[in-house]
Enzyme design. Structure first.
Site, PDB file in Angstrom:
ATOM      1  N   ASP A  32       0.861  -1.178   0.000  1.00 22.77           N
ATOM      2  CA  ASP A  32       0.000   0.000   0.000  1.00 22.77           C
ATOM      3  C   ASP A  32       0.903   1.236   0.000  1.00 22.77           C
ATOM      4  O   ASP A  32       1.939   1.230   0.648  1.00 22.77           O
ATOM      5  CB  ASP A  32      -0.891  -0.007   1.257  1.00 22.77           C
ATOM      6  CG  ASP A  32      -2.166   0.779   1.077  1.00 22.77           C
ATOM      7  OD1 ASP A  32      -3.251   0.177   1.136  1.00 22.77           O
ATOM      8  OD2 ASP A  32      -2.077   2.019   0.861  1.00 22.77           O
ATOM      9  N   LEU A  34      -0.225   4.063   1.089  1.00 24.32           N
ATOM     10  CA  LEU A  34      -0.813   4.830   2.206  1.00 24.32           C
ATOM     11  C   LEU A  34      -1.355   6.192   1.769  1.00 24.32           C
ATOM     12  O   LEU A  34      -1.555   7.073   2.599  1.00 24.32           O
ATOM     13  CB  LEU A  34       0.177   4.980   3.368  1.00 24.32           C
ATOM     14  CG  LEU A  34       0.605   3.665   4.031  1.00 24.32           C
ATOM     15  CD1 LEU A  34       1.567   3.932   5.182  1.00 24.32           C
ATOM     16  CD2 LEU A  34      -0.608   2.882   4.554  1.00 24.32           C
ATOM     17  N   PHE A  74      -6.504  -3.957  -5.122  1.00 18.49           N
ATOM     18  CA  PHE A  74      -7.525  -3.008  -4.644  1.00 18.49           C
ATOM     19  C   PHE A  74      -7.108  -1.550  -4.777  1.00 18.49           C
ATOM     20  O   PHE A  74      -7.815  -0.678  -4.285  1.00 18.49           O
ATOM     21  CB  PHE A  74      -7.820  -3.267  -3.156  1.00 18.49           C
ATOM     22  CG  PHE A  74      -8.284  -4.655  -2.885  1.00 18.49           C
ATOM     23  CD1 PHE A  74      -9.607  -5.006  -3.094  1.00 18.49           C
ATOM     24  CD2 PHE A  74      -7.404  -5.627  -2.467  1.00 18.49           C
ATOM     25  CE1 PHE A  74     -10.032  -6.305  -2.884  1.00 18.49           C
ATOM     26  CE2 PHE A  74      -7.817  -6.925  -2.247  1.00 18.49           C
ATOM     27  CZ  PHE A  74      -9.142  -7.261  -2.454  1.00 18.49           C
ATOM     28  N   THR A 118     -16.116  -3.097 -10.747  1.00 14.53           N
ATOM     29  CA  THR A 118     -17.196  -2.274 -10.197  1.00 14.53           C
ATOM     30  C   THR A 118     -18.481  -2.355 -11.002  1.00 14.53           C
ATOM     31  O   THR A 118     -18.452  -2.573 -12.215  1.00 14.53           O
ATOM     32  CB  THR A 118     -16.759  -0.793 -10.160  1.00 14.53           C
ATOM     33  OG1 THR A 118     -17.860   0.011  -9.752  1.00 14.53           O
ATOM     34  CG2 THR A 118     -16.312  -0.301 -11.516  1.00 14.53           C
ATOM     35  N   TYR A 142     -14.513   6.670 -14.241  1.00 15.69           N
ATOM     36  CA  TYR A 142     -14.180   5.636 -13.252  1.00 15.69           C
ATOM     37  C   TYR A 142     -14.590   4.253 -13.775  1.00 15.69           C
ATOM     38  O   TYR A 142     -13.779   3.321 -13.828  1.00 15.69           O
ATOM     39  CB  TYR A 142     -14.882   5.943 -11.926  1.00 15.69           C
ATOM     40  CG  TYR A 142     -14.844   4.781 -10.966  1.00 15.69           C
ATOM     41  CD1 TYR A 142     -13.636   4.311 -10.479  1.00 15.69           C
ATOM     42  CD2 TYR A 142     -16.011   4.128 -10.579  1.00 15.69           C
ATOM     43  CE1 TYR A 142     -13.587   3.226  -9.622  1.00 15.69           C
ATOM     44  CE2 TYR A 142     -15.976   3.045  -9.720  1.00 15.69           C
ATOM     45  CZ  TYR A 142     -14.761   2.595  -9.252  1.00 15.69           C
ATOM     46  OH  TYR A 142     -14.717   1.504  -8.415  1.00 15.69           O
ATOM     47  N   LYS A 146     -12.179   0.924 -15.158  1.00 17.76           N
ATOM     48  CA  LYS A 146     -12.254  -0.459 -14.661  1.00 17.76           C
ATOM     49  C   LYS A 146     -12.609  -1.423 -15.797  1.00 17.76           C
ATOM     50  O   LYS A 146     -12.094  -2.547 -15.864  1.00 17.76           O
ATOM     51  CB  LYS A 146     -13.295  -0.551 -13.540  1.00 17.76           C
ATOM     52  CG  LYS A 146     -12.889   0.189 -12.269  1.00 17.76           C
ATOM     53  CD  LYS A 146     -11.890  -0.621 -11.454  1.00 17.76           C
ATOM     54  CE  LYS A 146     -11.600   0.003 -10.114  1.00 17.76           C
ATOM     55  NZ  LYS A 146     -10.804  -0.849  -9.237  1.00 17.76           N
ATOM     56  N   ASN A 171     -22.477  -1.427  -4.132  1.00 13.92           N
ATOM     57  CA  ASN A 171     -21.986  -0.424  -3.177  1.00 13.92           C
ATOM     58  C   ASN A 171     -21.456  -1.068  -1.901  1.00 13.92           C
ATOM     59  O   ASN A 171     -22.221  -1.455  -1.019  1.00 13.92           O
ATOM     60  CB  ASN A 171     -23.080   0.597  -2.889  1.00 13.92           C
ATOM     61  CG  ASN A 171     -23.263   1.543  -4.052  1.00 13.92           C
ATOM     62  OD1 ASN A 171     -23.520   1.096  -5.168  1.00 13.92           O
ATOM     63  ND2 ASN A 171     -23.084   2.819  -3.822  1.00 13.92           N
ATOM     64  N   ASP A 286     -23.882  10.015 -11.959  1.00 13.55           N
ATOM     65  CA  ASP A 286     -24.679   9.076 -11.157  1.00 13.55           C
ATOM     66  C   ASP A 286     -25.779   8.404 -11.985  1.00 13.55           C
ATOM     67  O   ASP A 286     -26.694   9.083 -12.459  1.00 13.55           O
ATOM     68  CB  ASP A 286     -25.392   9.829 -10.019  1.00 13.55           C
ATOM     69  CG  ASP A 286     -24.589   9.838  -8.736  1.00 13.55           C
ATOM     70  OD1 ASP A 286     -23.626   9.056  -8.615  1.00 13.55           O
ATOM     71  OD2 ASP A 286     -24.946  10.629  -7.844  1.00 13.55           O
TER      72      ASP A 286
HETATM   73  N1  UFG Z   1     -25.259  10.471  -2.320  1.00  6.77           N
HETATM   74  C1  UFG Z   1     -26.017  11.500  -1.809  1.00  6.77           C
HETATM   75  N2  UFG Z   1     -25.430  12.336  -0.926  1.00  6.77           N
HETATM   76  C2  UFG Z   1     -24.135  12.206  -0.527  1.00  6.77           C
HETATM   77  C3  UFG Z   1     -23.371  11.136  -1.048  1.00  6.77           C
HETATM   78  C4  UFG Z   1     -23.976  10.287  -1.949  1.00  6.77           C
HETATM   79  O1  UFG Z   1     -27.182  11.683  -2.161  1.00  6.77           O
HETATM   80  O2  UFG Z   1     -23.669  13.037   0.265  1.00  6.77           O
HETATM   81  C5  UFG Z   1     -25.910   9.544  -3.257  1.00  6.77           C
HETATM   82  C6  UFG Z   1     -25.181   9.453  -4.583  1.00  6.77           C
HETATM   83  O3  UFG Z   1     -25.597  10.471  -5.455  1.00  6.77           O
HETATM   84  C7  UFG Z   1     -25.578   8.037  -5.022  1.00  6.77           C
HETATM   85  C8  UFG Z   1     -25.729   7.270  -3.710  1.00  6.77           C
HETATM   86  O4  UFG Z   1     -25.853   8.249  -2.691  1.00  6.77           O
HETATM   87  O5  UFG Z   1     -26.812   8.083  -5.651  1.00  6.77           O
HETATM   88  C9  UFG Z   1     -24.516   6.426  -3.396  1.00  6.77           C
HETATM   89  O6  UFG Z   1     -23.368   7.249  -3.538  1.00  6.77           O
HETATM   90  P1  UFG Z   1     -21.923   6.810  -3.064  1.00  6.77           P
HETATM   91  O7  UFG Z   1     -21.010   7.961  -3.328  1.00  6.77           O
HETATM   92  O8  UFG Z   1     -21.986   6.258  -1.686  1.00  6.77           O
HETATM   93  O9  UFG Z   1     -21.583   5.590  -4.011  1.00  6.77           O
HETATM   94  P2  UFG Z   1     -21.635   5.495  -5.607  1.00  6.77           P
HETATM   95  O10 UFG Z   1     -22.881   4.756  -5.968  1.00  6.77           O
HETATM   96  O11 UFG Z   1     -21.414   6.789  -6.274  1.00  6.77           O
HETATM   97  O12 UFG Z   1     -20.343   4.652  -5.918  1.00  6.77           O
HETATM   98  C10 UFG Z   1     -19.980   3.504  -5.173  1.00  6.77           C
HETATM   99  C11 UFG Z   1     -18.470   3.383  -5.222  1.00  6.77           C
HETATM  100  C12 UFG Z   1     -18.042   3.151  -6.618  1.00  6.77           C
HETATM  101  C13 UFG Z   1     -18.796   1.986  -7.227  1.00  6.77           C
HETATM  102  C14 UFG Z   1     -20.286   2.153  -7.075  1.00  6.77           C
HETATM  103  C15 UFG Z   1     -20.960   0.899  -7.557  1.00  6.77           C
HETATM  104  O13 UFG Z   1     -17.848   4.565  -4.735  1.00  6.77           O
HETATM  105  O14 UFG Z   1     -16.657   2.878  -6.571  1.00  6.77           O
HETATM  106  O15 UFG Z   1     -20.588   2.368  -5.718  1.00  6.77           O
HETATM  107  O16 UFG Z   1     -22.359   0.914  -7.399  1.00  6.77           O
HETATM  108  F1  UFG Z   1     -18.541   1.912  -8.537  1.00  6.77           F
END
Ligand code: UFG
Length: 331
Positions: A32, A34, A74, A118, A142, A146, A171, A286
């Protein structure tokens, strides 16, 4: 077997390391840099090499010293929103870094590779739950970075003697049942830890990114998979590679999804905190809904999930957040 865990001090990697330490027959080496990982997550007695996969010389030195039999990978930049703003960072870290790792594997004749892929490779899927062989059309850099690696792996298998498994996470969330390790990103962008930071009083409110999606309550739906369940899938994937000597790609989802509002509601129940929420505009990149089937992983790997509802998942994350309210080591 000696297993190199690249990114083993990060969120998902550290949970895989914990699983390995409870098994016999494996020797673990964590690699890692870090930049995102936490040295505090590394269990006592586990070998750790501070090295960057983008620095070929240092990664070769690790292979030379440890002569691993398998590599789990990872190390990656993982934020969908950031990838839209800074795509080159994503191709450099996620694609170039993996190429260096694969070149080093080729040089040292390491055969088995487990790749952290992912759900984002699927973009806006045509049908849900997304099948293992669904069409991949990413809608952000992103996911595309991948998917590019998944394609490279196919060609590498063809050209030299590697066998790989790609695990497409939906997720990843939750924390180890001990509460000793969990999710700590800086900056934090993921929904569950951000919500829990509100419950801890570190943020006044949670922002909901868009309530005008074509979903049951207008907010995005995601398939939340507990990190310990993901960890089990990695061990099973390695056993599969060694036994079957075949490459494969697996979706790791639950077949059901929760909306942003539903996750917030679950956190209110778990924490007893009102968790104020405010609706903001959509976050670029998103997709509205990401839900996976995990038929292939269940059938071929015999993978099952222990954590089946979002409240249990949030409760495990809450245990870690209460133990480390400012993360492992506030900087
Ligand atoms: N969201 C909010 N408010 C926030 C943060 C997130 O509404 O403050 C929403 C996002 O718009 C999304 C959902 O919550 O609709 C989940 O968001 P995350 O950022 O927790 O996760 P993501 O779905 O964007 O992405 C995650 C990983 C990715 C992976 C993806 C696969 O970070 O690496 O899941 O589904 F590809």
């Amino acid at each position: 077997m000696k297993v190199l865990i690249c990114g083993g001090a990060g969120y998902i990697g550290s949970h895989i390391v914990r699983e390995f330490t409870s098994l016999s027959g494996y020797e673990i080496v964590i690699v890692d840099n870090l930049s995102k990982g936490h040295v505090e997550s590394i269990p006592k007695g586990v070998t750790f090499e501070e090295a960057d996969i983008c620095d070929k010389k240092s990664i070769e030195a690790v292979f030379e010293k440890h002569k691993p039999g398998a590599v789990m990978h990872f190390c990656a930049s993982i934020e969908v929103g950031e990838s839209v703003i800074d795509p080159l960072k994503y191709y450099e870290n996620n694609v170039t870094g993996t190429i260096y790792l694969l070149q080093t594997m080729q040089k040292y004749k390491v055969k088995y590779f487990i790749f952290s892929s992912t759900a984002a490779i699927f973009g806006n899927p045509e049908t849900t739950p997304i099948a293992d062989d669904a069409k991949s059309v990413p809608i952000n850099p992103y996911g595309d970075s991948k998917l590019t690696v998944e394609k490279i792996l196919g060609w590498c298998e063809n050209a030299f003697d590697i066998r790989y498994v790609c695990l497409r996470y939906f997720n990843a969330c939750g924390a180890h049942e001990s509460g000793e390790i969990g999710e700590d990103h800086n900056p934090e962008t993921h929904l569950i830890p951000l919500i829990l930071q509100v419950a801890l009083g570190r943020r006044p409110q949670i922002k909901i990114y868009g309530n005008d999606y074509d979903t049951r309550d207008g907010t995005c739906i995601r398939d939340y998979i507990h990190v310990t369940d993901l960890a089990h899938a990695h061990i099973k994937a390695l056993e599969y590679l060694v036994k079957e000597n075949k490459s494969q790609k697996f979706n790791l989802g639950s077949g059901e999804g929760y909306s942003v509002k539903e996750v917030i509601e679950a956190a209110r129940k778990v924490t007893g905190h009102p968790i104020p929420a405010v609706v903001e505009g959509r976050r670029p990149g998103d997709p509205a809904v990401l839900i996976a089937g995990s038929k292939r992983a269940e059938e071929i790997l015999g993978w099952t999930r222990k954590y089946k509802n979002v409240e249990d998942i949030v409760a495990s994350a809450w245990k870690y957040h209460q133990a480390y309210p400012h993360g492992y080591a506030p900087k």
